[in-house]
Motif scaffolding. Structure first.
Motif, short mmCIF file in Angstrom:
data_model
loop_
_atom_site.label_atom_id
_atom_site.label_comp_id
_atom_site.label_asym_id
_atom_site.label_seq_id
_atom_site.Cartn_x
_atom_site.Cartn_y
_atom_site.Cartn_z
N MET A 260 23.54 35.27 36.23
CA MET A 260 22.74 35.18 37.45
C MET A 260 21.27 35.24 37.12
SD MET A 260 20.96 38.11 38.52
CE MET A 260 21.07 38.01 40.29
N VAL A 261 20.47 34.68 38.04
CA VAL A 261 19.02 34.88 38.02
C VAL A 261 18.57 35.00 39.47
CG1 VAL A 261 18.66 33.55 35.89
CG2 VAL A 261 18.42 32.43 38.12
N GLY A 262 17.34 35.46 39.66
CA GLY A 262 16.76 35.48 40.98
C GLY A 262 16.74 36.86 41.61
N ASP A 263 16.49 36.88 42.91
CA ASP A 263 16.23 38.12 43.62
C ASP A 263 17.07 38.18 44.89
OD1 ASP A 263 15.25 40.31 44.94
OD2 ASP A 263 13.13 39.77 44.75
N PRO A 264 18.15 38.98 44.90
CA PRO A 264 18.96 39.08 46.11
C PRO A 264 18.22 39.63 47.31
CG PRO A 264 20.16 39.91 44.19
CD PRO A 264 18.75 39.68 43.75
N SER A 265 17.12 40.34 47.08
CA SER A 265 16.41 40.94 48.20
C SER A 265 15.69 39.90 49.06
CB SER A 265 15.41 41.99 47.71
OG SER A 265 14.42 41.41 46.89
N ASN A 266 15.49 38.67 48.53
CA ASN A 266 14.93 37.61 49.37
C ASN A 266 15.82 36.36 49.35
OD1 ASN A 266 14.39 36.28 46.94
ND2 ASN A 266 12.24 36.89 46.91
N GLN A 267 17.07 36.54 48.98
CA GLN A 267 18.10 35.49 49.00
C GLN A 267 17.75 34.31 48.10
OE1 GLN A 267 18.45 34.84 53.29
NE2 GLN A 267 20.23 36.17 53.33
N SER A 268 17.12 34.59 46.97
CA SER A 268 16.80 33.54 46.00
C SER A 268 17.63 33.71 44.73
CB SER A 268 15.31 33.57 45.65
OG SER A 268 14.98 34.79 44.99
N ASP A 269 18.77 34.38 44.83
CA ASP A 269 19.61 34.62 43.67
C ASP A 269 20.64 33.51 43.51
OD1 ASP A 269 20.44 35.74 46.13
OD2 ASP A 269 22.06 36.84 45.14
N TYR A 270 20.91 33.15 42.24
CA TYR A 270 21.85 32.08 41.90
C TYR A 270 22.79 32.60 40.82
CZ TYR A 270 18.87 28.86 44.50
OH TYR A 270 18.16 28.25 45.48
N THR A 304 30.70 25.97 27.38
CA THR A 304 30.83 27.25 26.66
C THR A 304 29.65 28.19 26.93
OG1 THR A 304 29.75 26.38 24.67
CG2 THR A 304 32.16 26.19 24.80
N ALA A 305 28.54 27.68 27.44
CA ALA A 305 27.38 28.54 27.72
C ALA A 305 26.56 27.89 28.82
CB ALA A 305 26.53 28.75 26.48
N ALA A 306 25.83 28.73 29.56
CA ALA A 306 25.07 28.23 30.71
C ALA A 306 23.87 29.12 30.97
CB ALA A 306 25.96 28.19 31.95
N THR A 307 22.90 28.59 31.71
CA THR A 307 21.80 29.39 32.23
C THR A 307 21.25 28.70 33.46
OG1 THR A 307 19.78 30.60 31.68
CG2 THR A 307 19.95 28.35 30.86
N ILE A 308 20.29 29.35 34.12
CA ILE A 308 19.76 28.86 35.38
C ILE A 308 18.24 28.92 35.33
CG2 ILE A 308 19.89 29.06 37.89
CD1 ILE A 308 22.28 30.98 37.46
N TYR A 374 20.10 31.73 28.46
CA TYR A 374 19.28 32.64 29.24
C TYR A 374 17.90 32.04 29.46
CZ TYR A 374 16.88 33.89 24.86
OH TYR A 374 16.16 33.86 23.69
N ILE A 375 17.12 32.64 30.37
CA ILE A 375 15.70 32.36 30.50
C ILE A 375 14.96 33.69 30.43
CG2 ILE A 375 16.04 30.25 31.84
CD1 ILE A 375 15.22 31.81 34.33
N GLN A 376 13.69 33.64 30.07
CA GLN A 376 12.90 34.86 29.85
C GLN A 376 12.12 35.24 31.10
OE1 GLN A 376 10.51 33.73 26.49
NE2 GLN A 376 12.12 34.15 25.00
N TYR A 377 12.76 35.22 32.24
CA TYR A 377 11.99 35.45 33.45
C TYR A 377 11.73 36.93 33.68
CZ TYR A 377 15.84 37.09 36.46
OH TYR A 377 16.85 37.81 37.04
N ARG A 378 10.57 37.21 34.19
CA ARG A 378 10.19 38.55 34.65
C ARG A 378 9.22 38.40 35.81
NH1 ARG A 378 11.52 44.08 34.72
NH2 ARG A 378 9.62 45.24 35.10
N GLU A 379 8.03 37.86 35.52
CA GLU A 379 7.04 37.65 36.56
C GLU A 379 6.80 36.17 36.87
OE1 GLU A 379 6.01 40.13 38.13
OE2 GLU A 379 6.59 41.78 36.81
N ASN A 380 7.13 35.29 35.92
CA ASN A 380 6.75 33.88 36.03
C ASN A 380 8.00 33.01 36.06
OD1 ASN A 380 5.00 31.73 36.21
ND2 ASN A 380 4.73 31.54 34.01
N PHE A 381 8.91 33.30 36.98
CA PHE A 381 10.21 32.67 37.01
C PHE A 381 10.13 31.14 37.11
CE2 PHE A 381 13.68 31.17 39.86
CZ PHE A 381 14.71 31.25 38.94
N GLU A 382 9.21 30.63 37.89
CA GLU A 382 9.16 29.20 38.16
C GLU A 382 8.87 28.37 36.92
OE1 GLU A 382 6.51 28.39 41.32
OE2 GLU A 382 7.72 29.41 42.84
#
Length: 573
Positions: A260-270, A304-308, A374-382
């Protein structure tokens, strides 16, 4: 048991003990009795709201009456005959604020409603008749749903697996090897062939009302997943057949990896799930997974592997040695469960046409196995790029970094001309990504499925299990650090952070790593905490838990999953 420590420390303003003058007297302080070391049973914990005693909400009538006892010391008296106790309380019952005072010697009884919250705000006054002074202690007695902010433990061998639980209530840790039997004493165990666990805390609409949902999902290989409210293991969505996992001619997917990635608190989770047979399903916010649109695009693959990323779900197809992608935005909206259940996806799965010819022959991914994305998201997700970890037959590991080609150059359509110089109708898509590769020197996971990138840290760390240790690997310089070593005789079976995402309401959950351990045919659970820099927080201690209160041991640990309410409150951890 040491108290749980948190990143944010707030000084409590609760009044934990003092003497009050009841009149004007001449004191000889050297001969005056003093009340000291006031404590309670159950033990009170200093939380953000002050000194707090927690009880689990009763499941039956016999547990509705609970007792709080007080212990104290006196400097000059050997017995308690000189003391009088007054317990002043304020609480709500049936919507009415009730205030009362009881005068019981050394204890206070509280009535806890079945399956409902209640909070008693209390002031204990201990009056010393020898000095005419009173000692006051302010505290709170409160209840919590069973299994709130706890870790479920899937243990045992397939066919006889159990769902256990380790729960911290106040200062006490409660261990259950059969959590379902605690709630349903006469019921048959429904988890005997369970395979994996998942959890998400989200918001959803029921009609026009926004509600909080706590979705604890139990997967079974090849059959319908079960969904529960974890706080009491109450079944959810049983009327929506195959709500979580869809079925096809090949049956219901058996779960291999969840991401998963994203933020469930603003419904942007995938979310994605890679199946053991290489199929792929995706979801947004609601955990109702769907196959990609199949009437167009690619249908012959083995993932066999995935990311978002911010734009795409990206997969490695081991059958054809290629990256595939599908646009993550679709008509499947995040708003309500029934809407998610009835919706099908419209975006096709496409070949990303990544060109590997620029890589040295030894670094090309063909013939290697992708084990993690994976992606290295923390503050700069886009703007984050996708990364994939590959493994070759000699247990060497490689890292591939994909960079999206700018929209102005992406997906250009060229027409191939046939040998009669007539325009063909065949469409050829330009590469969606460029690729870089490097070998991960000294990267030695014992279990490739354990590889995990923790988005909570600003540094570029991968974590993995190697026999009886958990290793933190710095991708930038190849440095390795063992952050956990299992006790003698144990191996590390699995690890999972409390919460992957960095959502608004997730407190510091991503700093805690739950660890499943195996020793012979038995298992155990523990937990560690990391600092914001990714180092071990030496002040945190959770202990090793291998048996319940009756001495019944855990079986081999298959999976673990922390569950928490949507708005996570640090003080109730």
């Amino acid at each position: 048991m040491k108290k749980l420590l948190f990143t944010i420390l707030i000084a409590s303003t609760a009044l934990t003990g003092c003497y009050k003058d009841e009149g004007n007297y001449d004191y000889s302080f050297n001969t005056m009795n003093e009340i000291t070391n006031v404590s309670f049973l159950p033990e009170a914990e200093e939380q953000l709201g002050g000194l707090t005693i927690e009880f689990t909400q009763p499941l039956n009538e016999k547990d509705t009456l609970q007792r709080v006892t007080v212990n104290l010391n006196q400097t000059l008296q050997a017995n308690l005959d000189n003391l009088e106790y007054s317990w002043a309380r304020s609480y709500y019952k049936n919507g009415v604020n009730i205030k009362d005072t009881t005068h019981t010697h050394g204890y206070m009884d509280v009535v806890l409603p079945l399956g409902e919250p209640i909070t008693y705000n209390c002031m204990l006054k201990v009056y010393d008749k020898t000095t005419d002074l009173a000692h006051y202690t302010k505290f709170t007695v409160t209840t919590r749903p069973i299994f709130k902010n706890s870790t479920f433990i899937l243990h045992g061998v397939p066919g006889s697996r159990m769902l256990g639980n380790v729960e911290k209530v106040g200062t006490n840790i409660h261990v259950h090897t059969d959590a379902y039997k605690v709630v349903y004493p006469q019921a048959t165990n429904p988890f005997s062939d369970a395979s994996r666990l998942m959890f998400q805390a989200i918001t959803s609409f029921q009609g026009r009302n926004l509600i909080y949902l706590n979705n604890f999902i139990v997967f079974f290989d090849g059959r319908e997943a079960k969904m529960y409210n974890p706080f009491g293991l109450v079944p959810r969505n049983e009327n929506l057949r195959n709500f979580v996992l869809p079925t096809s001619d090949q049956g219901i997917p058996a779960v291999s990896r969840i991401g998963m990635v994203g933020d469930p608190s603003n419904q942007s989770d995938y979310y994605y799930i890679v199946a053991k047979d290489g199929r792929i399903v995706t979801a947004r916010t609601q955990p109702s997974f769907k196959f990609p649109y199949a009437e167009e695009g690619e249908t012959d693959y083995r993932i066999t592997a995935a990311t978002i990323t911010n734009e795409d779900f990206i997969f490695w197809d081991s059958k054809h040695n290629r990256f595939l992608h599908v646009n993550r935005e679709d008509s499947y909206g995040p708003w309500a469960e029934d809407h998610a259940y009835g919706t099908q996806l419209n975006n096709p799965l496409l070949d990303a046409n990544v060109d590997f010819s620029s890589l040295d022959a030894a670094l090309r991914p063909e013939g290697k196995t992708a084990v993690y994305g994976y992606i290295q998201y923390r503050e700069n997700f886009e703007n984050e790029k996708p990364f994939f970890v590959f493994k070759d037959d000699n247990n060497n590991y490689y890292l591939y970094e994909l960079a999206p080609i700018k929209e102005s150059d992406e997906k250009k359509i060229k027409r191939k001309e046939n040998k009669d110089d007539k325009e063909s109708t065949e469409e050829v898509r330009e590469p969606a990504y460029t690729v870089k590769a490097q070998r991960l020197e000294g990267f030695t996971p014992g279990d490739p499925q354990s590889i995990y990138y923790n988005t909570w840290f600003p540094s570029n760390y991968l974590f993995y299990i190697e026999r009886n240790t958990i290793v933190k690997y710095n991708i930038s310089n190849g440095e390795k650090q063992i952050i956990y070593t299992a006790p003698d005789g144990y191996s590390v079976a699995c690890m999972k952070v409390r919460e992957e995402n960095t959502q608004q309401f997730s407190a510091d959950l991503g700093l805690y790593i739950g660890i499943g351990l195996n020793k012979g045919s038995q298992g155990a659970f523990t937990e560690i905490k990391l600092t914001n820099a990714g180092d071990i927080d030496e002040s945190y201690s959770f202990g090793l838990h291998s048996t319940d209160a009756n001495g019944v041991p855990f079986g081999n640990i298959a999976d673990i999953q922390f569950v928490h309410e949507y708005t996570y409150k640090i003080s109730n951890d």
